[in-house]
Design an enzyme around this catalytic site. Sequence first.
Site, PDB file in Angstrom:
ATOM      1  N   CYS A 401       0.869  -1.176   0.000  1.00 46.75           N
ATOM      2  CA  CYS A 401       0.000   0.000   0.000  1.00 46.75           C
ATOM      3  C   CYS A 401       0.905   1.224   0.000  1.00 46.75           C
ATOM      4  O   CYS A 401       1.870   1.269  -0.757  1.00 46.75           O
ATOM      5  CB  CYS A 401      -0.976  -0.027   1.164  1.00 46.75           C
ATOM      6  SG  CYS A 401      -0.220  -0.202   2.794  1.00 46.75           S
ATOM      7  N   ARG A 406      -2.335  -0.938   5.471  1.00 48.54           N
ATOM      8  CA  ARG A 406      -3.488  -1.570   4.815  1.00 48.54           C
ATOM      9  C   ARG A 406      -3.112  -2.927   4.224  1.00 48.54           C
ATOM     10  O   ARG A 406      -3.860  -3.905   4.350  1.00 48.54           O
ATOM     11  CB  ARG A 406      -4.030  -0.652   3.712  1.00 48.54           C
ATOM     12  CG  ARG A 406      -4.782   0.553   4.214  1.00 48.54           C
ATOM     13  CD  ARG A 406      -5.166   1.500   3.085  1.00 48.54           C
ATOM     14  NE  ARG A 406      -4.008   2.241   2.569  1.00 48.54           N
ATOM     15  CZ  ARG A 406      -4.069   3.085   1.532  1.00 48.54           C
ATOM     16  NH1 ARG A 406      -5.218   3.254   0.890  1.00 48.54           N
ATOM     17  NH2 ARG A 406      -2.988   3.734   1.131  1.00 48.54           N
TER      18      ARG A 406
END
Length: 446
Positions: A401, A406
């Site tokens: 990410c 994430r």
Amino acid sequence: MRKVLLLLLLCSLIVLGACSNDKVASGKDTKEESAGIQTIKTEDVQSNIGKDEWVIVDTRSNDAFNGWALDGVKRGGHIKGAMDFSADWLKVDADKKTQTNVLKAKGISAEKNVVLYDANGKDAKTVAEFLKENGYKNIYQYDVKEWAANQELALESYPNYQMLVPPTWVNDLISNKNSGNPYKLFEVSWGDEAEDYKAGHIPGAVHLNTDEVEEGPVWNRLKDKELEKFALKNGITTDTTVVLYGSDSMPAYRAAVILKYMGVKDVRVLNGGYTAWKNAGYQAETKENAKESVSAFGAEVPVNPDYIIDLPEAKKILADKDDSILVDIRSWDEYIGKISGYDYIEPKGRPAGSIWGHAGSDSSNLEDFRNIDTTMRNGSEIMAMWEKDGINPDKSLSFYCGTGWRAAEVLFYADVLGMENISLYDGGWNEWSMDSSNPIETGEPK
């Protein structure tokens, strides 16, 4: 005259019996009916699975759907082919449209016969009331304990569902009801002054600042020797059961992935985070719990070096397109280069050749991988989403990410689903974009 009456009565019984048999054959067993909700037998559930006009719905908690044996069922997991719509989702502070959109996305429409099952006699009724308010009429209720008691009937569980734990399991752990290895419980967030932790946390939890495991400006994990010092300071060994959670679960997943890379054998994350704990009705405390150290980690860090990779390995993955994929876990606008997603990252775009793997609305959200109560999304939906985008789970997948948070959560979910040859590209877009010689793409992929 008496013979005529007896003959008429006999014919009536035959007709009624035939109608009753037709009703059962169609799945409409109405031996009980409460507030317009009909009960259905096990054999009728079984015979209607997969039919276009029927949908089987698991209304229990996400943890039960994933594989945990809760509420007295003999086996955990969900009925093969069942969709999920948890009664817990109706407790979330969300508008009605959000919840009805979830029904639509899962194909749970008012035109179908909807079988709602639970194990506590409450969840299915809660969902049934919601459906009736939205115009659903053909609703049936089923007790999944009957299904679970029959070993010949299939139940599906995620291969590593134990990595995501329910609040009941954590409560048993801190109540000394779970036997096994020593454990450590951490509430994870960024910063030394953790306001959420001070406001209330799970009894016995110690605050873990993400700065203890990563550092700027790239925000990669610390060097291996520094990670070992972190483990010793926090009382973590390879044999410690480590349970992580947070008001926002993303930092917990970040720490979980680093711990697995280091070599901790049993790393768990509370599914749904601190909200799940509060919604379960368990107590909280506000006192600050001190860290307790140990003298040895028990292995040389890292034990699992391939679980997190760096820039050279990411380049090799992009070069080996036949067997590997670099999967972008950012918002669509970040992926196509419309925005960078971060106020401290100026370049926009993506590593050339990477494939979008979905994420959420911005750099702080992961709606594409979470239910509306922030628990893990249905694994079959995740896999279908990836298949549509050309992400083959049989290949080696490395997730990235902006700075690793994430992508770490998605990597953990992939691990829960039993996927192999998976990793986190730690540096992500932040590291890739720092070197102008690294090839970059923008716009929608061709």
